[in-house]
Design a protein around this motif. Structure first.
Motif, PDB file in Angstrom:
ATOM      1  N   LEU A 132      -2.670 -21.940  15.302  1.00  0.00           N
ATOM      2  CA  LEU A 132      -3.570 -20.804  15.080  1.00  0.00           C
ATOM      3  C   LEU A 132      -4.244 -20.848  13.712  1.00  0.00           C
ATOM      4  O   LEU A 132      -5.459 -20.593  13.593  1.00  0.00           O
ATOM      5  N   ALA A 133      -3.484 -21.149  12.678  1.00  0.00           N
ATOM      6  CA  ALA A 133      -3.961 -20.983  11.293  1.00  0.00           C
ATOM      7  C   ALA A 133      -5.288 -21.677  10.993  1.00  0.00           C
ATOM      8  O   ALA A 133      -6.159 -21.077  10.354  1.00  0.00           O
ATOM      9  N   PRO A 134      -5.495 -22.937  11.422  1.00  0.00           N
ATOM     10  CA  PRO A 134      -6.771 -23.598  11.086  1.00  0.00           C
ATOM     11  C   PRO A 134      -7.991 -22.933  11.730  1.00  0.00           C
ATOM     12  O   PRO A 134      -9.123 -23.194  11.306  1.00  0.00           O
ATOM     13  N   GLN A 135      -7.785 -22.105  12.725  1.00  0.00           N
ATOM     14  CA  GLN A 135      -8.900 -21.475  13.423  1.00  0.00           C
ATOM     15  C   GLN A 135      -9.282 -20.118  12.837  1.00  0.00           C
ATOM     16  O   GLN A 135     -10.305 -19.539  13.223  1.00  0.00           O
ATOM     17  N   LEU A 136      -8.461 -19.598  11.926  1.00  0.00           N
ATOM     18  CA  LEU A 136      -8.695 -18.253  11.387  1.00  0.00           C
ATOM     19  C   LEU A 136      -9.861 -18.243  10.414  1.00  0.00           C
ATOM     20  O   LEU A 136     -10.126 -19.227   9.718  1.00  0.00           O
ATOM     21  N   ILE A 170     -11.951 -12.803   7.670  1.00  0.00           N
ATOM     22  CA  ILE A 170     -11.984 -11.395   8.083  1.00  0.00           C
ATOM     23  C   ILE A 170     -11.219 -11.116   9.374  1.00  0.00           C
ATOM     24  O   ILE A 170     -11.225  -9.993   9.870  1.00  0.00           O
ATOM     25  N   ASP A 171     -10.543 -12.111   9.930  1.00  0.00           N
ATOM     26  CA  ASP A 171      -9.612 -11.838  11.027  1.00  0.00           C
ATOM     27  C   ASP A 171      -8.457 -10.986  10.506  1.00  0.00           C
ATOM     28  O   ASP A 171      -8.005 -11.165   9.368  1.00  0.00           O
ATOM     29  N   GLN A 172      -7.966 -10.082  11.331  1.00  0.00           N
ATOM     30  CA  GLN A 172      -6.765  -9.310  11.011  1.00  0.00           C
ATOM     31  C   GLN A 172      -5.625  -9.865  11.846  1.00  0.00           C
ATOM     32  O   GLN A 172      -5.687  -9.832  13.076  1.00  0.00           O
ATOM     33  N   VAL A 173      -4.590 -10.365  11.184  1.00  0.00           N
ATOM     34  CA  VAL A 173      -3.474 -11.007  11.877  1.00  0.00           C
ATOM     35  C   VAL A 173      -2.184 -10.279  11.531  1.00  0.00           C
ATOM     36  O   VAL A 173      -1.852 -10.110  10.346  1.00  0.00           O
ATOM     37  N   TYR A 174      -1.466  -9.855  12.567  1.00  0.00           N
ATOM     38  CA  TYR A 174      -0.218  -9.133  12.390  1.00  0.00           C
ATOM     39  C   TYR A 174       0.922  -9.883  13.081  1.00  0.00           C
ATOM     40  O   TYR A 174       0.759 -10.382  14.201  1.00  0.00           O
ATOM     41  N   ARG A 186       4.338 -18.179   5.124  1.00  0.00           N
ATOM     42  CA  ARG A 186       3.911 -19.484   4.611  1.00  0.00           C
ATOM     43  C   ARG A 186       2.646 -19.977   5.293  1.00  0.00           C
ATOM     44  O   ARG A 186       1.733 -20.486   4.636  1.00  0.00           O
ATOM     45  N   ILE A 187       2.568 -19.832   6.619  1.00  0.00           N
ATOM     46  CA  ILE A 187       1.473 -20.433   7.379  1.00  0.00           C
ATOM     47  C   ILE A 187       0.262 -19.510   7.455  1.00  0.00           C
ATOM     48  O   ILE A 187      -0.886 -19.968   7.451  1.00  0.00           O
ATOM     49  N   VAL A 188       0.492 -18.198   7.514  1.00  0.00           N
ATOM     50  CA  VAL A 188      -0.602 -17.218   7.581  1.00  0.00           C
ATOM     51  C   VAL A 188      -0.430 -16.235   6.424  1.00  0.00           C
ATOM     52  O   VAL A 188      -0.100 -15.066   6.627  1.00  0.00           O
ATOM     53  N   PRO A 189      -0.621 -16.679   5.196  1.00  0.00           N
ATOM     54  CA  PRO A 189      -0.331 -15.824   4.043  1.00  0.00           C
ATOM     55  C   PRO A 189      -1.198 -14.571   3.979  1.00  0.00           C
ATOM     56  O   PRO A 189      -0.809 -13.577   3.356  1.00  0.00           O
ATOM     57  N   ASP A 196       5.354 -18.655  22.180  1.00  0.00           N
ATOM     58  CA  ASP A 196       5.605 -19.840  23.014  1.00  0.00           C
ATOM     59  C   ASP A 196       4.353 -20.423  23.650  1.00  0.00           C
ATOM     60  O   ASP A 196       4.422 -21.083  24.675  1.00  0.00           O
ATOM     61  N   LEU A 197       3.187 -20.174  23.026  1.00  0.00           N
ATOM     62  CA  LEU A 197       1.953 -20.756  23.541  1.00  0.00           C
ATOM     63  C   LEU A 197       1.220 -21.439  22.395  1.00  0.00           C
ATOM     64  O   LEU A 197       0.702 -20.776  21.489  1.00  0.00           O
ATOM     65  N   VAL A 198       1.180 -22.767  22.430  1.00  0.00           N
ATOM     66  CA  VAL A 198       0.478 -23.543  21.410  1.00  0.00           C
ATOM     67  C   VAL A 198      -0.989 -23.646  21.807  1.00  0.00           C
ATOM     68  O   VAL A 198      -1.322 -23.993  22.938  1.00  0.00           O
ATOM     69  N   LEU A 199      -1.875 -23.361  20.859  1.00  0.00           N
ATOM     70  CA  LEU A 199      -3.295 -23.234  21.146  1.00  0.00           C
ATOM     71  C   LEU A 199      -4.046 -24.536  20.882  1.00  0.00           C
ATOM     72  O   LEU A 199      -3.714 -25.289  19.967  1.00  0.00           O
TER      73      LEU A 199
END
Length: 335
Positions: free
Chosen positions: A42-46, A49-53, A83-86, A125-128
């Protein structure tokens, strides 16, 4: 809009395509090894201004008094997310909510408190694929144009070869599982009555000890003879009750990795061949389907939910076993 016009509507691919920001809810429990893989995809696609919870469930369940898992696994999930989505925000529950309760608080924050116009819900459990968020944005544009679409997902055909996917990657088809699905706030509001009624049946218990018979009786009051008591099932019923389709692409943009968990064990996972999914490597356009076809998908799903529900992919993979499970008077009538 006429069905002929809708069949020509497309959301086209372009090198300079800029997707819209989106709210993303990640629902996590105690599988940090899986969660890390999802976050890495997920992280490289963010975009900033995305809101990630991260909606991180807790350890101790107040209804059953049971310590459900090791708190160290919870801490590890939070650590990986930070670490991955600071730029993301962790919402750690002080108690064990179960998946239905965790989804409930995600819905409340995103669609009631924040009034987000659209949101993507991911589990651990879903790799994008590298294009997942772009495809989801295009799918949501179609859902916004055609309110008969309730949920969209880009996992696509998990069993199709690359050659097969490439023939019509943007062709839409019905979803089976709710994996990696997104929806608009308007769709969520339509479903809210059924979802609220389901919640009242599970809110005061350990979700893993929910009263399956009580839930089945509730569905029967709506005219559905369905034995699936999970919160996923409540979404299917809510869509059926509101004439909403759940759609995905033909191209496969995700791989399911949940070999062990609530619904799968290694043997069933192996038999379903989820590890063999071939991800479609390219971005592509999407083409909406005619109103009449979407209406037919909704009718077909409702017919299955009312009579005997089994996912299409199980019938595809295990036709003889599914035929044996199906009541004799329904064989050949609900496909």
């Amino acid at each position: 809009m006429a069905g002929e016009t809708q069949s020509r509507l497309s959301v086209r691919s372009a090198e300079d395509y800029v997707r819209r920001p989106i709210t993303i809810a990640i629902l996590s429990y105690d599988r940090p090894r899986y969660l890390t893989q999802v976050l890495d995809s997920l992280a490289p696609q963010l975009i900033p201004i995305d809101q990630v919870y991260l909606f991180q469930d807790g350890v101790w369940n107040p209804h059953s008094g049971i310590t459900k898992t090791d708190h160290k696994l919870i801490e590890e999930c939070c650590m990986h997310f930070s670490r991955i989505v600071p730029q993301g925000k962790i919402l750690l529950s002080g108690t064990n909510l179960g998946i239905a309760g965790n989804y409930r608080r995600a819905d409340d924050l995103i669609f009631i408190e924040n009034e987000a116009p659209r949101a993507l819900f991911l589990e651990d459990d879903l790799v994008l694929s590298v294009n997942y968020l772009r495809i989801i944005d295009r799918l949501l544009k179609i859902a916004e144009a055609f309110p008969s679409i309730g949920y969209v997902s880009a996992y696509g055909d998990l069993w199709a070869s690359l050659e097969r996917q490439g023939r019509a990657p943007g062709q839409l088809q019905p979803m089976h599982e709710n994996w990696g699905s997104a929806l608009t706030r308007q769709s969520w509001l339509k479903q809210r009555k059924v979802r609220d009624e389901y919640w009242e049946l599970v809110r005061n218990c350990d979700y893993s000890q929910r009263d399956h018979t009580l839930i089945q009786r509730y569905y029967q009051t709506l005219g559905y003879d369905m034995t699936v008591s999970s919160q996923d099932g409540s979404r299917w019923i809510a869509c059926s009750e509101n004439n909403l389709a759940r759609v995905t692409t033909t191209a496969c943009h995700a791989r399911y990795i949940g070999e062990t968990g609530e619904h799968f064990d290694p043997e069933h996972y192996r038999r379903c061949k989820f590890a063999d999914s071939v991800l479609y490597p390219s971005d592509h356009e999407l083409v909406a389907r005619p109103d009449e076809l979407i209406a037919d998908w909704i009718r077909r799903e409702r017919r299955k939910l009312k009579a005997f529900y089994v996912h299409d992919y199980l019938a595809r993979l295990f036709p003889e076993e599914v035929d044996e499970m199906t009541p004799s008077h329904l064989r050949g009538t609900i496909g």
